[in-house]
Enzyme design. Structure first.
Site, PDB file in Angstrom:
ATOM      1  N   CYS A  10      -2.266  -2.176   7.613  1.00 25.33           N
ATOM      2  CA  CYS A  10      -2.237  -3.099   6.481  1.00 25.33           C
ATOM      3  C   CYS A  10      -1.014  -3.999   6.471  1.00 25.33           C
ATOM      4  O   CYS A  10      -1.096  -5.157   6.067  1.00 25.33           O
ATOM      5  CB  CYS A  10      -2.367  -2.324   5.174  1.00 25.33           C
ATOM      6  SG  CYS A  10      -3.989  -1.521   5.021  1.00 25.33           S
TER       7      CYS A  10
ATOM      8  N   GLU B 273     -14.233  -4.450   4.571  1.00 19.90           N
ATOM      9  CA  GLU B 273     -12.915  -3.885   4.806  1.00 19.90           C
ATOM     10  C   GLU B 273     -11.865  -4.939   4.460  1.00 19.90           C
ATOM     11  O   GLU B 273     -12.139  -6.136   4.518  1.00 19.90           O
ATOM     12  CB  GLU B 273     -12.779  -3.448   6.269  1.00 19.90           C
ATOM     13  CG  GLU B 273     -11.448  -2.816   6.624  1.00 19.90           C
ATOM     14  CD  GLU B 273     -11.093  -1.608   5.783  1.00 19.90           C
ATOM     15  OE1 GLU B 273     -10.733  -1.803   4.596  1.00 19.90           O
ATOM     16  OE2 GLU B 273     -11.143  -0.481   6.291  1.00 19.90           O
TER      17      GLU B 273
ATOM     18  N   ALA C 180       0.518   0.833   6.237  1.00 25.10           N
ATOM     19  CA  ALA C 180       1.189   1.340   7.426  1.00 25.10           C
ATOM     20  C   ALA C 180       1.479   0.160   8.341  1.00 25.10           C
ATOM     21  O   ALA C 180       0.732  -0.823   8.377  1.00 25.10           O
ATOM     22  CB  ALA C 180       0.321   2.353   8.144  1.00 25.10           C
TER      23      ALA C 180
ATOM     24  N   HIS D 111     -10.385   7.559   0.686  1.00 24.04           N
ATOM     25  CA  HIS D 111      -9.007   7.420   0.212  1.00 24.04           C
ATOM     26  C   HIS D 111      -8.911   6.279  -0.800  1.00 24.04           C
ATOM     27  O   HIS D 111      -9.733   5.368  -0.807  1.00 24.04           O
ATOM     28  CB  HIS D 111      -8.056   7.140   1.385  1.00 24.04           C
ATOM     29  CG  HIS D 111      -8.345   5.838   2.086  1.00 24.04           C
ATOM     30  ND1 HIS D 111      -9.341   5.711   3.030  1.00 24.04           N
ATOM     31  CD2 HIS D 111      -7.794   4.603   1.960  1.00 24.04           C
ATOM     32  CE1 HIS D 111      -9.388   4.471   3.457  1.00 24.04           C
ATOM     33  NE2 HIS D 111      -8.464   3.763   2.817  1.00 24.04           N
TER      34      HIS D 111
ATOM     35  N   ASP E 124      -4.844  -0.484  -1.929  1.00 26.79           N
ATOM     36  CA  ASP E 124      -6.263  -0.243  -1.699  1.00 26.79           C
ATOM     37  C   ASP E 124      -6.867   0.219  -3.018  1.00 26.79           C
ATOM     38  O   ASP E 124      -6.275   1.075  -3.704  1.00 26.79           O
ATOM     39  CB  ASP E 124      -6.463   0.840  -0.632  1.00 26.79           C
ATOM     40  CG  ASP E 124      -6.477   0.280   0.780  1.00 26.79           C
ATOM     41  OD1 ASP E 124      -6.383  -0.950   0.951  1.00 26.79           O
ATOM     42  OD2 ASP E 124      -6.576   1.091   1.728  1.00 26.79           O
TER      43      ASP E 124
ATOM     44  N   SER F  91     -15.331   1.787   4.806  1.00 25.72           N
ATOM     45  CA  SER F  91     -14.313   2.320   5.705  1.00 25.72           C
ATOM     46  C   SER F  91     -14.291   3.837   5.748  1.00 25.72           C
ATOM     47  O   SER F  91     -13.606   4.429   6.589  1.00 25.72           O
ATOM     48  CB  SER F  91     -12.924   1.809   5.297  1.00 25.72           C
ATOM     49  OG  SER F  91     -12.513   2.398   4.069  1.00 25.72           O
TER      50      SER F  91
ATOM     51  N   ASP G 262       0.783  -1.243   0.000  1.00 31.90           N
ATOM     52  CA  ASP G 262       0.000   0.000   0.000  1.00 31.90           C
ATOM     53  C   ASP G 262       0.814   1.291   0.000  1.00 31.90           C
ATOM     54  O   ASP G 262       0.460   2.249   0.702  1.00 31.90           O
ATOM     55  CB  ASP G 262      -0.966   0.013   1.187  1.00 31.90           C
ATOM     56  CG  ASP G 262      -2.040  -1.055   1.099  1.00 31.90           C
ATOM     57  OD1 ASP G 262      -1.941  -1.922   0.212  1.00 31.90           O
ATOM     58  OD2 ASP G 262      -2.970  -1.031   1.924  1.00 31.90           O
TER      59      ASP G 262
ATOM     60  N   LYS H 131      -7.032  -4.691  -3.400  1.00 30.59           N
ATOM     61  CA  LYS H 131      -7.845  -5.151  -2.269  1.00 30.59           C
ATOM     62  C   LYS H 131      -8.824  -4.057  -1.859  1.00 30.59           C
ATOM     63  O   LYS H 131      -8.705  -2.913  -2.292  1.00 30.59           O
ATOM     64  CB  LYS H 131      -6.963  -5.553  -1.095  1.00 30.59           C
ATOM     65  CG  LYS H 131      -6.120  -4.423  -0.512  1.00 30.59           C
ATOM     66  CD  LYS H 131      -5.148  -4.955   0.530  1.00 30.59           C
ATOM     67  CE  LYS H 131      -4.277  -3.864   1.130  1.00 30.59           C
ATOM     68  NZ  LYS H 131      -5.006  -2.920   1.975  1.00 30.59           N
TER      69      LYS H 131
ATOM     70  N   HIS I  31     -10.523   1.131  -3.619  1.00 28.76           N
ATOM     71  CA  HIS I  31     -11.871   1.206  -3.075  1.00 28.76           C
ATOM     72  C   HIS I  31     -12.887   1.774  -4.066  1.00 28.76           C
ATOM     73  O   HIS I  31     -12.569   2.693  -4.827  1.00 28.76           O
ATOM     74  CB  HIS I  31     -11.884   2.107  -1.843  1.00 28.76           C
ATOM     75  CG  HIS I  31     -11.105   1.580  -0.687  1.00 28.76           C
ATOM     76  ND1 HIS I  31     -11.150   0.268  -0.287  1.00 28.76           N
ATOM     77  CD2 HIS I  31     -10.253   2.202   0.181  1.00 28.76           C
ATOM     78  CE1 HIS I  31     -10.372   0.100   0.766  1.00 28.76           C
ATOM     79  NE2 HIS I  31      -9.807   1.253   1.063  1.00 28.76           N
TER      80      HIS I  31
END
Length: 207
Positions: A158, A126, A154, A94, A75, A83, A33, A119, A77
């Site tokens: 993740c 989530e 982070a 985000h 990510d 989330s 990520d 993902k 999304h």
């Protein structure tokens, strides 16, 4: 410790264990990520997130030279993901799919052959872990990967979730200590996450 290996003719060869920083067949680099929205200036920045770029680029170069696979999670999304704060989640919006915030930063020297794993694609689910709802495990096994070198963002979310799943799936994990940075919602969350991953079986490679 010395490992004993039987050679033809029942001659025992003594050889030292392979240090965690020595790359070999079965290794893969897994970058978690490292996206624009998680870097300074992004929608959900990790304060010191940009500090992972230089060490990750050095590891990318090593894996390219060794012709070993490089995996990159992201990510990805949909709008109105569960989330997001507007939907009752804990985070600002985000890494919306196809947005500039979801892109990898230009400073990250990813080779064209990098394998991208998306993902968090389902609106109501989530997915902190790179293994959640993805093909990552199958892809790794198809390439006969047994050990993962993990860095990214982070540490306390993740990365932690991805490493926990990797260990549960019986991969060996080497944490790239200089290529990890935490959110630290509570002071010390990142250090506690590293301690938990090591207690679960990961090896910490300090920079």
């Amino acid at each position: 410790m010395t490992l004993h290996t039987l050679r033809p003719g029942n001659v025992i060869e003594l050889r030292p264990p392979v240090p965690e920083q020595t790359l070999q067949a079965g290794d893969a680099l897994l970058i978690v990520d490292v996206q624009n929205d998680f870097l300074p200036g992004g929608a959900l920045p990790v304060a010191s997130g940009a500090a992972v770029l230089e060490p990750l680029n050095a590891w990318i170069a090593r894996f390219r030279q060794a012709r070993l696979p490089i995996f990159v999670t992201r990510d990805w999304h949909p709008p109105k993901h569960c989330s997001f704060q507007a939907q009752g989640g804990p985070w600002p919006a985000h890494c919306i799919a196809d947005s500039a915030g979801a892109a990898f930063p230009a400073q990250l020297a990813l080779p064209p052959a990098s394998i991208v794993v998306s993902k968090g694609r389902q609106r109501e689910a989530e997915a902190y872990s790179g293994f959640a709802g993805s093909e990552l495990d199958r892809q790794l096994r198809d390439m006969e990967v047994s050990r993962l070198f993990v860095g990214g963002l982070a540490t306390d979310y993740c990365v932690l979730a991805t490493v926990n799943d990797a260990l549960r799936l019986n991969y060996r994990v080497v944490l790239l200590g200089d290529a990890l940075r935490p959110v630290d919602v509570r002071v010390g969350d990142g250090e506690r996450a590293i301690a938990a991953m090591c207690a679960a079986g990961a090896q910490l490679l300090k920079g």
